[in-house]
Design a protein around this motif. Structure first.
Motif, PDB file in Angstrom:
ATOM      1  N   ASN A  81       0.830  -1.212   0.000  1.00 24.86           N
ATOM      2  CA  ASN A  81       0.000   0.000   0.000  1.00 24.86           C
ATOM      3  C   ASN A  81       0.861   1.258   0.000  1.00 24.86           C
ATOM      4  O   ASN A  81       0.549   2.238  -0.696  1.00 24.86           O
ATOM      5  N   LYS A  85       2.410   1.652  -3.516  1.00 23.96           N
ATOM      6  CA  LYS A  85       1.419   2.040  -4.518  1.00 23.96           C
ATOM      7  C   LYS A  85       1.001   3.497  -4.363  1.00 23.96           C
ATOM      8  O   LYS A  85       0.716   4.185  -5.349  1.00 23.96           O
ATOM      9  N   GLU A 121       1.219  -8.795  -5.595  1.00 25.60           N
ATOM     10  CA  GLU A 121       1.224  -7.458  -6.190  1.00 25.60           C
ATOM     11  C   GLU A 121       2.624  -6.865  -6.255  1.00 25.60           C
ATOM     12  O   GLU A 121       2.874  -5.937  -7.031  1.00 25.60           O
ATOM     13  N   LEU A 136       4.849  -3.925  -9.285  1.00 27.06           N
ATOM     14  CA  LEU A 136       5.246  -2.571  -8.903  1.00 27.06           C
ATOM     15  C   LEU A 136       6.609  -2.218  -9.488  1.00 27.06           C
ATOM     16  O   LEU A 136       7.571  -2.976  -9.358  1.00 27.06           O
TER      17      LEU A 136
END
Length: 207
Positions: A135, A138, A160, A164
């Motif tokens: 988080n 991002k 995820e 990134l």
């Protein structure tokens, strides 16, 4: 060093036909002006300090087992954990994983960091709350992270982290080189010989 120079971000930018390097990289703190924070200062952390000193960085350490006298001998500043979070341009983790250190990097600590901060973890995956880190990356709460260890290994196919641009990933291999393998085999043999001979062990492990 790669993260401090924003190389993963710049590399992806060039591959996407961007040439506005300063816009992609800024703010960029030179290593001689950087505040480097280490959490834990064992054998590996001490070796990291030796290498960072070459660049002239200010090195701050949080380690509850390190005395002010020893810190002065090594040439580092012994500080509190909150100062590591709030003042560091780069944070490198060198702690064991236990009840006190699990998720020492979490949502609360991440929001205290500089927006240009980078995190390096080649110690234990559980030191970082993975979801909180994703988080933060991002949302650009921090600039980037370099991870050699993870809470789940191998890294999940749908993680995820893989998507990134501001993450540098490696498969728990920070320790490896051809000479490291040879040294590991030699040290293991020497330790076994000490055990057979009834001599004190170099690296005893409590059972």
């Amino acid at each position: 060093l790669s993260l401090m120079r924003a190389l993963p971000i710049l590399d992806k930018g060039v591959r996407n036909n961007r040439w506005d390097g300063i816009a992609m990289a800024k703010p960029l703190v030179p290593l001689k002006d950087a505040q480097i924070g280490l959490i834990g200062l064992g054998r590996i952390g001490s070796e990291v300090v030796k290498r960072l000193k070459v660049f002239g960085s200010t090195i701050n350490v949080y380690d509850p087992f390190l005395s002010q006298t020893k810190a002065a001998e090594i040439g580092v500043n012994l500080v509190g954990l909150e100062e590591i979070f709030s003042n560091s341009d780069a944070i490198s983790l060198h702690s064991p994983l236990n009840e006190q250190t699990k998720h020492i990097i979490n949502a609360d600590s991440l929001v205290k960091m500089k927006p240009n901060a980078v995190i390096v973890n080649a110690a234990r995956g559980g030191l970082i709350d993975t979801e909180a880190l994703i988080n933060a990356l991002k949302s650009n709460t921090i600039r980037a992270a370099a991870l050699d260890v993870f809470e789940q290994e191998p890294l999940a196919d749908d993680s995820e982290l893989k998507d990134l641009a501001n993450v540098f990933l490696s498969p728990h291999l920070a320790w490896y080189s051809d000479s490291a393998i040879e040294r590991l085999q030699r040290l293991a043999g020497e330790e076994a010989a000490r055990a057979v001979a009834g001599e004190p062990l170099r690296c005893p492990y409590p059972l």
